[in-house]
Motif scaffolding. Structure first.
Motif, PDB file in Angstrom:
ATOM      1  N   UNK A   1       0.844  -1.197   0.000  1.00 15.35           N
ATOM      2  CA  UNK A   1       0.000   0.000   0.000  1.00 15.35           C
ATOM      3  C   UNK A   1       0.879   1.247   0.000  1.00 15.35           C
ATOM      4  N   UNK A   2       0.629   2.169  -0.962  1.00 13.86           N
ATOM      5  CA  UNK A   2       1.464   3.358  -1.037  1.00 13.86           C
ATOM      6  C   UNK A   2       1.130   4.327   0.095  1.00 13.86           C
ATOM      7  N   UNK A   3       2.025   5.284   0.323  1.00 16.21           N
ATOM      8  CA  UNK A   3       1.903   6.194   1.451  1.00 16.21           C
ATOM      9  C   UNK A   3       0.632   7.038   1.394  1.00 16.21           C
ATOM     10  N   UNK A   4       0.228   7.442   0.178  1.00 19.85           N
ATOM     11  CA  UNK A   4      -0.967   8.269   0.040  1.00 19.85           C
ATOM     12  C   UNK A   4      -2.224   7.509   0.453  1.00 19.85           C
ATOM     13  N   UNK A   5      -2.314   6.235   0.046  1.00 18.08           N
ATOM     14  CA  UNK A   5      -3.475   5.429   0.438  1.00 18.08           C
ATOM     15  C   UNK A   5      -3.458   5.131   1.934  1.00 18.08           C
ATOM     16  N   UNK A   6      -2.268   4.941   2.491  1.00 15.31           N
ATOM     17  CA  UNK A   6      -2.154   4.706   3.925  1.00 15.31           C
ATOM     18  C   UNK A   6      -2.648   5.917   4.702  1.00 15.31           C
ATOM     19  N   UNK A   7      -2.281   7.108   4.245  1.00 13.71           N
ATOM     20  CA  UNK A   7      -2.761   8.341   4.873  1.00 13.71           C
ATOM     21  C   UNK A   7      -4.276   8.452   4.756  1.00 13.71           C
ATOM     22  N   UNK A   8      -4.816   8.053   3.601  1.00 15.45           N
ATOM     23  CA  UNK A   8      -6.262   8.116   3.386  1.00 15.45           C
ATOM     24  C   UNK A   8      -6.995   7.178   4.340  1.00 15.45           C
ATOM     25  N   UNK A   9      -6.469   5.971   4.517  1.00 13.64           N
ATOM     26  CA  UNK A   9      -7.082   5.026   5.458  1.00 13.64           C
ATOM     27  C   UNK A   9      -7.011   5.571   6.899  1.00 13.64           C
ATOM     28  N   UNK A  11      -6.912   8.703   7.741  1.00 13.73           N
ATOM     29  CA  UNK A  11      -7.819   9.844   7.829  1.00 13.73           C
ATOM     30  C   UNK A  11      -9.256   9.400   8.053  1.00 13.73           C
ATOM     31  N   UNK A  12      -9.705   8.405   7.301  1.00 13.65           N
ATOM     32  CA  UNK A  12     -11.096   7.972   7.435  1.00 13.65           C
ATOM     33  C   UNK A  12     -11.313   7.194   8.731  1.00 13.65           C
ATOM     34  N   UNK A  13     -10.264   6.524   9.215  1.00 10.32           N
ATOM     35  CA  UNK A  13     -10.337   5.855  10.519  1.00 10.32           C
ATOM     36  C   UNK A  13     -10.529   6.887  11.628  1.00 10.32           C
ATOM     37  N   UNK A  14      -9.745   7.961  11.600  1.00 13.99           N
ATOM     38  CA  UNK A  14      -9.863   9.022  12.598  1.00 13.99           C
ATOM     39  C   UNK A  14     -11.219   9.711  12.496  1.00 13.99           C
ATOM     40  N   UNK A  15     -11.680   9.974  11.263  1.00 13.86           N
ATOM     41  CA  UNK A  15     -12.963  10.648  11.068  1.00 13.86           C
ATOM     42  C   UNK A  15     -14.104   9.861  11.697  1.00 13.86           C
ATOM     43  N   UNK A  16     -14.122   8.556  11.498  1.00 19.12           N
ATOM     44  CA  UNK A  16     -15.226   7.756  12.025  1.00 19.12           C
ATOM     45  C   UNK A  16     -15.128   7.544  13.527  1.00 19.12           C
ATOM     46  N   UNK A  17     -13.923   7.571  14.076  1.00 18.60           N
ATOM     47  CA  UNK A  17     -13.787   7.559  15.534  1.00 18.60           C
ATOM     48  C   UNK A  17     -14.389   8.832  16.122  1.00 18.60           C
ATOM     49  N   UNK A  18     -14.088   9.968  15.492  1.00 15.68           N
ATOM     50  CA  UNK A  18     -14.640  11.248  15.941  1.00 15.68           C
ATOM     51  C   UNK A  18     -16.157  11.255  15.798  1.00 15.68           C
ATOM     52  N   UNK A  19     -16.662  10.754  14.659  1.00 21.80           N
ATOM     53  CA  UNK A  19     -18.103  10.706  14.451  1.00 21.80           C
ATOM     54  C   UNK A  19     -18.778   9.808  15.485  1.00 21.80           C
ATOM     55  N   UNK A  20     -18.110   8.699  15.824  1.00 22.66           N
ATOM     56  CA  UNK A  20     -18.664   7.815  16.849  1.00 22.66           C
ATOM     57  C   UNK A  20     -18.777   8.503  18.195  1.00 22.66           C
ATOM     58  N   UNK A  21     -17.746   9.253  18.569  1.00 22.50           N
ATOM     59  CA  UNK A  21     -17.795  10.031  19.812  1.00 22.50           C
ATOM     60  C   UNK A  21     -18.848  11.133  19.729  1.00 22.50           C
TER      61      UNK A  21
END
Length: 296
Positions: A1-9, A11-21
């Motif tokens: 997995x390239x660095x850009x896709x890793x950053x994207x994953x 980002x969306x992991x953090x976003x959904x943690x925040x949305x869950x809270x």
């Protein structure tokens, strides 16, 4: 997995943690401090101010008129309509039931993609849809007998409508999301959102606990600050950032994190209690989401 896709994953992991809270925090705000419309207006105006200030410090980005219309239409569907439905849903049902419904986002995205852009639905994916519907029906039935909300049936229906409008947002903005920076997109999304919601909330502003000098409390202010800065500005910045490298379906898979975070916090602070139907419903909707996002 390239660095850009890793950053994207990431980002969306953090976003959904925040949305869950954000789900139990929103429930606290709606219970103690503001009405659903005042909640929406505060989010919209606060986020619009922050994004326009940030954009003023960046190199200007020219947006084509057609793309601007798509971005603003996305703001109306993905924020104004979807998040207003979310606020109303949480006014009637529990954070756990709401977050479980939110897990059906991949199913909703698939259905909207089939409806709007003609994507094919296989027999196995149709089974996934049925499992998701089964989980939603279980929540509706049990909500009528053991739910902790004031009207769980209405809240669950509003939550389903919220998920469907969010899916429409992801479908109609997926191409535009790759052309412009997240800040450029979000400054227009929240501009149109503020233009719509602030006039609607203005007449009731003085009657809200959070905005009255005699009833103001710092706990309510901190809760609203988390919603505006975290669950709105940061969360909505991370989503278009992730969509520049990931498909809408892949992004929607991470929604499955929201019920785990929201349920744990809601039960821990006494907003809900654990009953047998919740883990069963969670199993059904998570299995549904897994099936519809698998390549087959």
């Amino acid at each position: 997995m390239d660095n850009k896709k890793l950053q994207a994953h990431g980002a969306i992991l953090l976003a959904n943690t925040i949305f869950g809270l954000g789900v139990p925090v929103t429930k606290l705000l709606l219970t103690d401090w503001v009405s659903p419309m005042t909640y929406m207006a505060t989010r919209s105006l606060g986020a619009a101010i922050i994004f326009w200030v940030v954009a003023s410090m960046m190199k200007p980005e020219q947006v084509e008129r057609r793309d601007l219309m798509v971005i603003m239409l996305g703001g109306l569907t993905g924020f104004v309509i979807s998040q207003t439905l979310t606020a109303w849903a949480l006014d009637y049902t529990s954070p756990v039931y709401f977050s479980l419904i939110a897990t059906l986002t991949p199913v909703a995205v698939m259905l909207m993609a089939a409806l709007f852009i003609g994507e094919h639905i296989t027999g196995l994916k149709f089974l996934g849809v049925l499992l998701g519907i089964g989980g939603a029906v279980l929540m509706v039935v049990m909500g009528q007998t053991s739910g902790t909300g004031t009207n769980d049936l209405l809240g669950i229906i509003l939550a389903i409508l919220s998920v469907l409008t969010w899916a429409v947002y992801m479908i109609i903005t997926r191409k535009v999301a790759t052309r412009y920076s997240p800040v450029t997109q979000m400054k227009y999304v929240f501009l149109i959102s503020a233009i719509v919601t602030v006039p609607l909330a203005w007449p009731e502003l003085n009657s809200q606990q959070l905005f009255s000098a005699s009833t103001f409390g710092w706990d309510g202010a901190l809760e609203m600050a988390f919603i505006v800065v975290g669950a709105t500005v940061l969360g909505y910045f991370l989503i278009p950032f992730a969509m520049q490298s990931l498909s809408a379906t892949t992004v929607s898979i991470y929604t499955n994190l929201q019920p785990m975070v929201a349920s744990f916090v809601a039960i821990a602070i006494g907003q809900d209690h654990l009953t047998w139907d919740k883990p069963v419903a969670a199993l059904l909707v998570l299995l549904s989401a897994y099936i519809v996002t698998e390549k087959n």
